[in-house]
Design a protein around this motif. Sequence first.
Motif, PDB file in Angstrom:
ATOM      1  N   SER A  56       4.583  -2.494   7.112  1.00 22.41           N
ATOM      2  CA  SER A  56       5.120  -1.238   6.565  1.00 22.41           C
ATOM      3  C   SER A  56       3.977  -0.309   6.163  1.00 22.41           C
ATOM      4  N   LEU A  57       2.891  -0.883   5.639  1.00 19.54           N
ATOM      5  CA  LEU A  57       1.727  -0.054   5.301  1.00 19.54           C
ATOM      6  C   LEU A  57       1.157   0.608   6.558  1.00 19.54           C
ATOM      7  N   ALA A  58       1.001  -0.172   7.615  1.00 17.44           N
ATOM      8  CA  ALA A  58       0.438   0.379   8.863  1.00 17.44           C
ATOM      9  C   ALA A  58       1.307   1.529   9.374  1.00 17.44           C
ATOM     10  N   LEU A  59       2.624   1.345   9.311  1.00 10.49           N
ATOM     11  CA  LEU A  59       3.525   2.406   9.795  1.00 10.49           C
ATOM     12  C   LEU A  59       3.429   3.647   8.903  1.00 10.49           C
ATOM     13  N   ALA A  60       3.362   3.448   7.577  1.00  2.93           N
ATOM     14  CA  ALA A  60       3.256   4.598   6.661  1.00  2.93           C
ATOM     15  C   ALA A  60       1.932   5.331   6.870  1.00  2.93           C
ATOM     16  N   MET A  61       0.847   4.594   7.108  1.00  2.86           N
ATOM     17  CA  MET A  61      -0.442   5.241   7.354  1.00  2.86           C
ATOM     18  C   MET A  61      -0.390   6.065   8.633  1.00  2.86           C
ATOM     19  N   LYS A  62       0.338   5.562   9.625  1.00  2.00           N
ATOM     20  CA  LYS A  62       0.476   6.313  10.882  1.00  2.00           C
ATOM     21  C   LYS A  62       1.233   7.615  10.662  1.00  2.00           C
ATOM     22  N   VAL A  63       2.314   7.536   9.872  1.00  2.00           N
ATOM     23  CA  VAL A  63       3.192   8.725   9.793  1.00  2.00           C
ATOM     24  C   VAL A  63       2.780   9.740   8.734  1.00  2.00           C
ATOM     25  N   ILE A  64       2.203   9.324   7.608  1.00  2.00           N
ATOM     26  CA  ILE A  64       1.823  10.356   6.622  1.00  2.00           C
ATOM     27  C   ILE A  64       0.322  10.413   6.344  1.00  2.00           C
ATOM     28  N   GLY A  65      -0.452   9.542   6.959  1.00  2.00           N
ATOM     29  CA  GLY A  65      -1.915   9.635   6.829  1.00  2.00           C
ATOM     30  C   GLY A  65      -2.390   9.508   5.385  1.00  2.00           C
ATOM     31  N   ASP A  66      -3.419  10.280   5.049  1.00  2.00           N
ATOM     32  CA  ASP A  66      -4.076  10.124   3.748  1.00  2.00           C
ATOM     33  C   ASP A  66      -3.220  10.564   2.553  1.00  2.00           C
ATOM     34  N   ASP A  67      -2.119  11.267   2.791  1.00  2.00           N
ATOM     35  CA  ASP A  67      -1.237  11.639   1.661  1.00  2.00           C
ATOM     36  C   ASP A  67      -0.733  10.397   0.929  1.00  2.00           C
ATOM     37  N   LEU A  68      -0.695   9.279   1.657  1.00  2.00           N
ATOM     38  CA  LEU A  68      -0.214   8.034   1.037  1.00  2.00           C
ATOM     39  C   LEU A  68      -1.019   7.681  -0.208  1.00  2.00           C
ATOM     40  N   TRP A  69      -2.315   7.978  -0.176  1.00  2.00           N
ATOM     41  CA  TRP A  69      -3.201   7.532  -1.265  1.00  2.00           C
ATOM     42  C   TRP A  69      -3.030   8.357  -2.539  1.00  2.00           C
ATOM     43  N   ASN A  70      -2.221   9.429  -2.473  1.00  2.00           N
ATOM     44  CA  ASN A  70      -1.871  10.135  -3.720  1.00  2.00           C
ATOM     45  C   ASN A  70      -0.824   9.362  -4.501  1.00  2.00           C
ATOM     46  N   ARG A  71      -0.147   8.433  -3.811  1.00  2.00           N
ATOM     47  CA  ARG A  71       0.985   7.752  -4.461  1.00  2.00           C
ATOM     48  C   ARG A  71       0.756   6.264  -4.704  1.00  2.00           C
ATOM     49  N   VAL A  72      -0.280   5.720  -4.046  1.00  2.00           N
ATOM     50  CA  VAL A  72      -0.605   4.299  -4.274  1.00  2.00           C
ATOM     51  C   VAL A  72      -2.116   4.141  -4.192  1.00  2.00           C
ATOM     52  N   ASP A  73      -2.666   3.343  -5.109  1.00  2.00           N
ATOM     53  CA  ASP A  73      -4.117   3.180  -5.195  1.00  2.00           C
ATOM     54  C   ASP A  73      -4.596   2.061  -4.248  1.00  2.00           C
ATOM     55  N   VAL A  74      -5.892   1.803  -4.241  1.00  2.00           N
ATOM     56  CA  VAL A  74      -6.446   0.777  -3.336  1.00  2.00           C
ATOM     57  C   VAL A  74      -7.324  -0.213  -4.107  1.00  2.00           C
ATOM     58  N   GLU A  75      -6.944  -0.492  -5.340  1.00  2.00           N
ATOM     59  CA  GLU A  75      -7.729  -1.404  -6.173  1.00  2.00           C
ATOM     60  C   GLU A  75      -7.018  -2.745  -6.334  1.00  2.00           C
ATOM     61  N   PRO A  76      -7.773  -3.869  -6.339  1.00  2.00           N
ATOM     62  CA  PRO A  76      -7.141  -5.162  -6.624  1.00  2.00           C
ATOM     63  C   PRO A  76      -6.462  -5.122  -7.989  1.00  2.00           C
ATOM     64  N   SER A  77      -5.357  -5.832  -8.128  1.00  2.00           N
ATOM     65  CA  SER A  77      -4.636  -5.731  -9.405  1.00  2.00           C
ATOM     66  C   SER A  77      -5.002  -6.857 -10.359  1.00  2.00           C
ATOM     67  N   GLY A  78      -5.341  -8.023  -9.818  1.00  2.00           N
ATOM     68  CA  GLY A  78      -5.560  -9.173 -10.695  1.00  2.00           C
ATOM     69  C   GLY A  78      -4.292  -9.615 -11.412  1.00  2.00           C
ATOM     70  N   ASP A  79      -3.150  -9.053 -10.999  1.00  2.00           N
ATOM     71  CA  ASP A  79      -1.862  -9.396 -11.617  1.00  2.00           C
ATOM     72  C   ASP A  79      -0.977 -10.110 -10.601  1.00  2.00           C
ATOM     73  N   PRO A  80       0.063 -10.814 -11.083  1.00  2.00           N
ATOM     74  CA  PRO A  80       1.018 -11.418 -10.147  1.00  2.00           C
ATOM     75  C   PRO A  80       1.691 -10.356  -9.266  1.00  2.00           C
ATOM     76  N   PHE A  81       2.267 -10.806  -8.140  1.00  2.00           N
ATOM     77  CA  PHE A  81       2.811  -9.867  -7.146  1.00  2.00           C
ATOM     78  C   PHE A  81       3.908  -8.961  -7.695  1.00  2.00           C
ATOM     79  N   ASN A  82       4.656  -9.462  -8.692  1.00  2.00           N
ATOM     80  CA  ASN A  82       5.822  -8.692  -9.139  1.00  2.00           C
ATOM     81  C   ASN A  82       5.612  -8.087 -10.526  1.00  2.00           C
ATOM     82  N   SER A  83       4.343  -7.922 -10.912  1.00  2.00           N
ATOM     83  CA  SER A  83       4.054  -7.457 -12.269  1.00  2.00           C
ATOM     84  C   SER A  83       4.409  -5.988 -12.464  1.00  2.00           C
ATOM     85  N   LEU A  84       4.911  -5.683 -13.657  1.00  2.00           N
ATOM     86  CA  LEU A  84       5.222  -4.293 -14.023  1.00  2.00           C
ATOM     87  C   LEU A  84       4.134  -3.717 -14.915  1.00  2.00           C
TER      88      LEU A  84
END
Length: 304
Positions: A69-97
């Motif tokens: 899904s990430l690959a498809l979103a990067m194809k269709v909206i390009g760098d705008d995606l990074w305004n809405r989601v960061d690229v840093e490791p979380s160090g938290d469990p997968f479902n953390s709030l």
Amino acid sequence: MEYQTILNQIENEFKDSKVSGKVASYIPELAKVPADKFGMHLYDLNEGHFNFGDSNERFSIQSISKVFSLALAMKVIGDDLWNRVDVEPSGDPFNSLSSLENEGGIPRNPFINAGALVVADVLVSYFTNPKAALLTFLHEITGDPSICYDETVAASERSEGYRNYALVNYMKSFGNIENDVDDVLDFYFHQCSLAMSCKELAQAFIVFANEGTTLESEREILSAQQVKRINALMQTCGFYDEAGEFSFEVGLPGKSGVGGGIVAVHPDHYSVAVWSPPLNPKGNSALGMAALERLTTLTGYSIF
Ligand code: GLU
């Protein structure tokens, strides 16, 4: 490289071992999968296919789908995606709030559930039929039109999906979800329910080992820069709060799912998928991680 000899050795080393870990049970349908399933499939750019065990049996790929899904979103909206989601490791469990409150509803990365739900929202906004679009994308990269959603697993996850409902609602309160909460979750539960075998996963992920181009049909699916970024995210965030441990033990970019699958990529060499349902306490396949550690140790190669 003697891949088949090495895979045979890995199978022999582990096949009678008592696997620690527990099959995921918070999605009721996943709890029904036999714990002793074990298979591996390696697809090398030059030498082709190698495998053992239950490598042709389809299972629920769960969070491995977040790479597609990430690959498809990067194809269709390009760098705008990074305004809405960061690229840093979380160090938290997968479902953390927890980090969402301090970080204004912007998820740390696209592979924790919060991030994947924002990616799902992007696809729901972009496509009239996002579920069909994701399937078309997968059929294109695998060359296999039979890959499909498992409606029973999707419904099972929806029935207990309280945390994912909480995550989407919470991010919507910050303005980081555009669509109806139910539409986003319907897409997300379906992408997680995708059923694929180790062979099919290795076939799909060869694109990330081959600079964005499929091997057999030679179609350019992603640019080399997009692949670099996705592999970097798999390396730093693909195993949630165990991303460091996976790098330390295996030394390849990869992505796990609570169905017990793990896919890893050795850029310019191979993709490899392994499946063993019992999970360690961090939600990653215990035997899968051990088998991949043996692979990079026995071959003597990782990206490091
Ligand atoms: N569908 C699962 C969830 O949202 C995916 C988790 C995973 O595979 O890590 O809880």
